[in-house]
Design a protein around this motif. Structure first.
Motif, PDB file in Angstrom:
ATOM      1  N   VAL A  96      10.332  -1.070 -42.633  1.00 22.80           N
ATOM      2  CA  VAL A  96       9.852  -1.640 -43.337  1.00 22.80           C
ATOM      3  C   VAL A  96       8.497  -1.469 -44.581  1.00 22.80           C
ATOM      4  CG1 VAL A  96       7.505  -3.119 -42.696  1.00 22.80           C
ATOM      5  CG2 VAL A  96       9.399  -2.774 -41.162  1.00 22.80           C
ATOM      6  N   VAL A 102      -1.128  -3.925 -44.997  1.00 25.55           N
ATOM      7  CA  VAL A 102       0.049  -5.202 -44.449  1.00 25.55           C
ATOM      8  C   VAL A 102       1.206  -4.481 -45.034  1.00 25.55           C
ATOM      9  CG1 VAL A 102      -1.492  -6.866 -45.047  1.00 25.55           C
ATOM     10  CG2 VAL A 102      -0.540  -6.148 -46.831  1.00 25.55           C
ATOM     11  N   SER A 103       2.214  -5.176 -43.814  1.00 26.74           N
ATOM     12  CA  SER A 103       3.266  -4.608 -43.679  1.00 26.74           C
ATOM     13  C   SER A 103       4.318  -6.118 -44.336  1.00 26.74           C
ATOM     14  CB  SER A 103       3.366  -3.998 -42.638  1.00 26.74           C
ATOM     15  OG  SER A 103       3.866  -5.185 -41.554  1.00 26.74           O
ATOM     16  N   SER A 104       5.108  -6.378 -44.645  1.00 23.99           N
ATOM     17  CA  SER A 104       5.875  -6.974 -45.146  1.00 23.99           C
ATOM     18  C   SER A 104       6.917  -7.185 -43.799  1.00 23.99           C
ATOM     19  CB  SER A 104       7.877  -6.305 -45.482  1.00 23.99           C
ATOM     20  OG  SER A 104       8.214  -5.864 -44.576  1.00 23.99           O
ATOM     21  N   ASP A 105       6.297  -6.818 -42.586  1.00 22.70           N
ATOM     22  CA  ASP A 105       6.096  -7.721 -41.274  1.00 22.70           C
ATOM     23  C   ASP A 105       5.929  -8.328 -40.780  1.00 22.70           C
ATOM     24  OD1 ASP A 105       8.798  -8.345 -39.881  1.00 22.70           O
ATOM     25  OD2 ASP A 105       8.411  -6.101 -38.457  1.00 22.70           O
ATOM     26  N   GLY A 106       4.742  -8.465 -41.594  1.00 24.53           N
ATOM     27  CA  GLY A 106       3.691  -9.676 -41.089  1.00 24.53           C
ATOM     28  C   GLY A 106       2.363  -8.867 -40.860  1.00 24.53           C
ATOM     29  N   VAL A 107       2.106  -7.851 -40.347  1.00 30.53           N
ATOM     30  CA  VAL A 107       0.935  -7.203 -39.669  1.00 30.53           C
ATOM     31  C   VAL A 107       0.045  -6.234 -40.009  1.00 30.53           C
ATOM     32  CG1 VAL A 107       1.131  -5.669 -37.579  1.00 30.53           C
ATOM     33  CG2 VAL A 107       3.057  -7.206 -37.788  1.00 30.53           C
ATOM     34  N   GLN A 108      -0.956  -6.477 -39.584  1.00 29.77           N
ATOM     35  CA  GLN A 108      -2.138  -5.475 -40.043  1.00 29.77           C
ATOM     36  C   GLN A 108      -1.984  -3.734 -39.889  1.00 29.77           C
ATOM     37  OE1 GLN A 108      -5.426  -7.941 -40.271  1.00 29.77           O
ATOM     38  NE2 GLN A 108      -5.351  -9.047 -42.192  1.00 29.77           N
ATOM     39  N   GLU A 137      -3.300  -4.428 -34.211  1.00 34.08           N
ATOM     40  CA  GLU A 137      -3.729  -5.278 -33.554  1.00 34.08           C
ATOM     41  C   GLU A 137      -3.258  -5.206 -32.047  1.00 34.08           C
ATOM     42  OE1 GLU A 137      -3.769  -9.756 -34.468  1.00 34.08           O
ATOM     43  OE2 GLU A 137      -4.898 -10.487 -33.111  1.00 34.08           O
ATOM     44  N   TYR A 138      -3.333  -5.552 -30.889  1.00 38.75           N
ATOM     45  CA  TYR A 138      -3.075  -5.427 -29.764  1.00 38.75           C
ATOM     46  C   TYR A 138      -3.761  -6.808 -29.108  1.00 38.75           C
ATOM     47  CZ  TYR A 138      -1.714  -4.107 -25.296  1.00 38.75           C
ATOM     48  OH  TYR A 138      -0.836  -4.703 -24.116  1.00 38.75           O
ATOM     49  N   LEU A 194     -10.555  -6.669 -47.465  1.00 41.64           N
ATOM     50  CA  LEU A 194     -10.984  -6.151 -46.023  1.00 41.64           C
ATOM     51  C   LEU A 194     -10.791  -7.746 -45.414  1.00 41.64           C
ATOM     52  CD1 LEU A 194     -13.742  -3.855 -46.438  1.00 41.64           C
ATOM     53  CD2 LEU A 194     -11.474  -3.305 -45.405  1.00 41.64           C
ATOM     54  N   THR A 195     -10.637  -7.377 -43.863  1.00 45.02           N
ATOM     55  CA  THR A 195     -10.785  -9.003 -43.021  1.00 45.02           C
ATOM     56  C   THR A 195     -11.914  -9.628 -42.742  1.00 45.02           C
ATOM     57  OG1 THR A 195     -10.609  -7.737 -41.159  1.00 45.02           O
ATOM     58  CG2 THR A 195      -8.173  -8.264 -42.727  1.00 45.02           C
ATOM     59  N   TRP A 196     -12.921  -9.075 -43.466  1.00 48.06           N
ATOM     60  CA  TRP A 196     -14.027  -9.548 -42.905  1.00 48.06           C
ATOM     61  C   TRP A 196     -14.781  -8.502 -44.496  1.00 48.06           C
ATOM     62  CZ3 TRP A 196     -13.622  -5.037 -40.852  1.00 48.06           C
ATOM     63  CH2 TRP A 196     -14.453  -3.936 -40.765  1.00 48.06           C
ATOM     64  N   SER A 216     -12.220  -6.085 -32.250  1.00 57.04           N
ATOM     65  CA  SER A 216     -10.902  -6.130 -32.189  1.00 57.04           C
ATOM     66  C   SER A 216     -10.274  -4.853 -31.468  1.00 57.04           C
ATOM     67  CB  SER A 216     -10.767  -5.289 -33.904  1.00 57.04           C
ATOM     68  OG  SER A 216     -10.896  -3.813 -34.196  1.00 57.04           O
TER      69      SER A 216
END
Lengths: 203, 460
Positions: free
Chosen positions: B78, B105-111, B126-127, B165-167, B197
């Motif tokens: 990944v 960010v991963s190519s798998d679509g996960v941060q 994220e969980y 960043l996400t915010w 988070s």
């Protein structure tokens, strides 16, 4: 599949899903409300800038092994960034596919309306009862609808401010979107890129 | 953290200039604060402004990381791209205590958050918990049925951010953090006014990440660092083995301690309390010879202990000096022509210091004293009634002991006694063990601290 002409430019406009409320003309960008009698101009807005997305209108394939077709998307601006919500036909129903900063999630409508407290008073970490379920609010924010493309089941005029609440309930993600007129509540789950297979995409 | 005025720093209350200064927090500890020169308002580490005023103190080493924006790496097939970072400072610490949260960010679509802290690297993503209640009660929160005490929470303050960043963070923004384990997995909950988070993390090996993300020079430095650390660890194992061996030998050696028997038999008193005067000081002089007795260990270490036996006679506020000699029987007999008469002995020991070749195999001298007095704390009474030393004899065999005594007052010759103990080499083994322990500590420290990299890497 009914095919109508754009009431602004005359270009042919195809409507795929019977639940769609608005279709955006692919040629002139006019937002057309789908009514019993045909298409009414809702407004003319700039076409969406081509921010990269894994989907385009008409993309199909499988998500979690079940078939989907991307019909259209709404783009939101929030905190200087953008995110897309794709309207999907999914496994015989409808779903929203959220694409945000390279992450993906799929949502299904949970409730069309609910009594919610004043969003001004809601804080991250707070519990809310929504549709009889306890939801922990993870994030609260305000986004603005930038524009859209394709067919849309949920629709707000570009420029509309949407208060969103992201939460967690019973191991699922919960998304609440509120405007002055409407409250919509979705539940969903995060997706990995490998959960999504797009037809015609190489291995 | 430096003191000094900075004209850019303005009080958020009155707009006055804020200077960096210190506040005494404990008896000898000072915590940095900002103070407004106009209204006197103070900004400590529990205010957001503090982190703007002191930002430089927390960010001088922001370049010392294995990550940087735009860096890409492939792990487990990944691809990850580093897109942003925030640096947090622990609020309760006014000295620098930071950690970096790198957003990828991963190519798998996960941060992912790659968290670098104290040389350790953790990967969080994220969980979505089955249940979470941050409002369960005032003393705890509940995460999937697990009660987590609010006292375990700590606050971080954002002191630096870059990239996407996400915010939109703010310098000084407070984040409440809970770190805990559940079912063997690490979780972190971070809560601000706007966002919660929940992430699940694993500790990852720097090695894998340096292989995936590191530049060639970083990889080289990492390999050198790890190779040197391995060397120091090996050294510490060797010295540990050496220390253990030394301890075992010391114990064995201690077990072989043996008191030499009958060392005070065969007593021949040559002189008893004979008055002498030297430098206008009068004293009493005695001489006595004991032996022969057997010292059987070749090149063996012996301890000699000479003491006043107060059961025979107390020293009682006087002094007594002694000289103790060991004489090999052969040499002794040769010097006396095997005669044992007192006159012969007296003659021998009166000239013993003038002999060209020393007759004695070992000599020891010392003093015993017993004193008392009065000082500001009252009456005191001190004495020294014992002297001891060690020696090695070249040849085993029979020996005589000679005791020469001077005393302030007339004294019983039998009140001065001595004992001989065949000692093992316990002290040398103990010294060796202590040296080994020092070397173990040095090697362990170096195995942990040695670093050619510009950032900390733990020894895992």
């Amino acid at each position: 599949m009914p095919s109508l002409g754009c009431t602004s430019c005359g270009a042919p406009v195809a409507i795929v899903n019977r639940f769609s409320k608005v279709v955006v003309c692919g040629y002139c960008g006019t937002h057309l409300r789908i009514t019993d009698s045909g298409l009414d101009i809702s407004g003319k807005y700039p076409k969406l800038a081509e921010y990269p997305s894994i989907f385009s209108v008409g993309s199909s394939g499988t998500i979690l092994g079940k078939p989907f077709r991307a019909l259209g998307r709404m783009r939101y601006a929030c905190k200087g960034a953008h995110y897309d919500e794709w309207f999907l036909e999914y496994d015989g129903g409808t779903a929203w596919f959220a694409e945000d900063d390279g992450t993906y999630a799929i949502y299904f409508e949970m409730l069309e309306a609910a009594d919610l407290p004043d969003p001004e008073k809601i804080k991250a970490g707070q519990n809310m009862i929504v549709g009889g379920k306890k939801v922990m609010i993870k994030e609260k924010g305000i986004a603005e609808i930038e524009s859209g493309e394709g067919e849309l089941y949920y629709y707000q005029e570009p420029g509309t401010r949407v208060t969103f609440l992201d939460g967690i309930s019973e191991g699922k993600k919960v998304s609440i979107e509120m405007t002055d007129d409407e409250v919509e509540i979705f539940t969903g789950r995060p997706l990995l890129r490998r959960d999504i297979e797009i037809a015609g995409e190489g291995p | 953290m430096g003191k000094g005025e900075n004209s850019k720093l303005k009080c958020t209350g009155c707009g006055g200039d804020v200077v960096k200064t210190y506040r005494t927090v404990d008896e000898d500890e000072e915590a940095p604060i900002g103070r407004c020169l106009s209204c006197g308002k103070e900004y400590d580490q529990y205010t957001g402004e503090f982190y703007r005023y002191f930002a430089d103190d927390f960010t001088q080493d922001v370049g010392n990381s294995m990550f940087k924006l735009g860096l890409k790496g492939i792990l487990g097939g990944v691809e990850y791209e580093i897109i942003g970072r925030i640096r947090m400072q622990e609020e309760d610490e006014y000295e620098k205590s930071t950690w970096d949260e790198w957003l990828a960010v991963s190519s798998d679509g996960v941060q992912h958050y790659f968290v670098e802290e104290d040389g350790e690297l953790n990967s969080y993503e994220e969980y979505v918990p089955e249940s979470i209640d941050l409002e369960s009660d005032t003393s705890s929160i509940i995460f999937e049925g697990k009660k987590i005490n609010r006292d375990t929470a700590y606050s971080g303050r954002i002191v630096f951010f870059e990239g996407e960043l996400t915010w939109k963070p703010e310098i000084g923004e407070a984040v409440t953090c809970y770190d805990f384990k559940k079912d063997g997995r690490n979780f972190t909950i971070e809560q601000t006014d706007d966002e919660v988070s929940v992430t699940m993390g694993v500790t990852v090996s720097y090695k894998d990440y340096i292989q995936a993300f590191g530049r060639e020079d970083v990889r080289k430095s990492y390999e050198n660092t790890m190779s040197k650390r391995r060397l120091y660890r090996t050294g510490s194992f060797i010295f540990t083995a050496g220390a253990m061996l030394s301890f075992i030998l010391a114990i064995y050696s201690y077990a072989s301690y043996e008191t030499v028997k009958n060392v005070m038999v065969g007593k021949s008193v040559i002189t008893s309390n004979e008055p002498v005067s030297e430098n206008s000081q009068s004293s009493y002089f005695s001489q006595v010879v004991y032996g022969p007795f057997e010292l059987s260990r070749k090149n063996g270490l012996y301890d000699v202990d000479i003491y006043i036996d107060e059961k025979v006679q107390r020293l009682n506020l006087s002094w007594q000096s002694f000289r103790f000699m060991l004489l090999k029987e052969d040499n002794f007999k040769k010097a006396t022509d095997s005669q044992t008469g007192i006159a012969v002995l007296k003659n021998l020991f009166s000239e013993i210091d003038a002999l060209k070749d020393p007759l004695e195999s070992y000599t020891m001298a010392g003093d015993f004293w017993d004193e008392k007095g009065v000082d500001s704390e009252g009456t005191w009474h001190e004495n020294d009634l014992r002297g001891s030393s060690s020696f090695v004899i070249d040849e085993p065999g029979k020996y005589y002991a000679y005791l020469e005594l001077y005393s302030e007052k007339k004294r019983e010759i039998d009140s001065v006694k001595y004992s001989l103990t065949a000692a093992g080499s316990v002290r040398y083994y103990l010294i060796a063990a202590v040296l080994m322990i020092v070397l173990i500590i040095v090697n362990i420290t170096k195995a942990r601290m040695y670093n050619e990299l510009p950032f900390d890497v733990a020894s895992k």
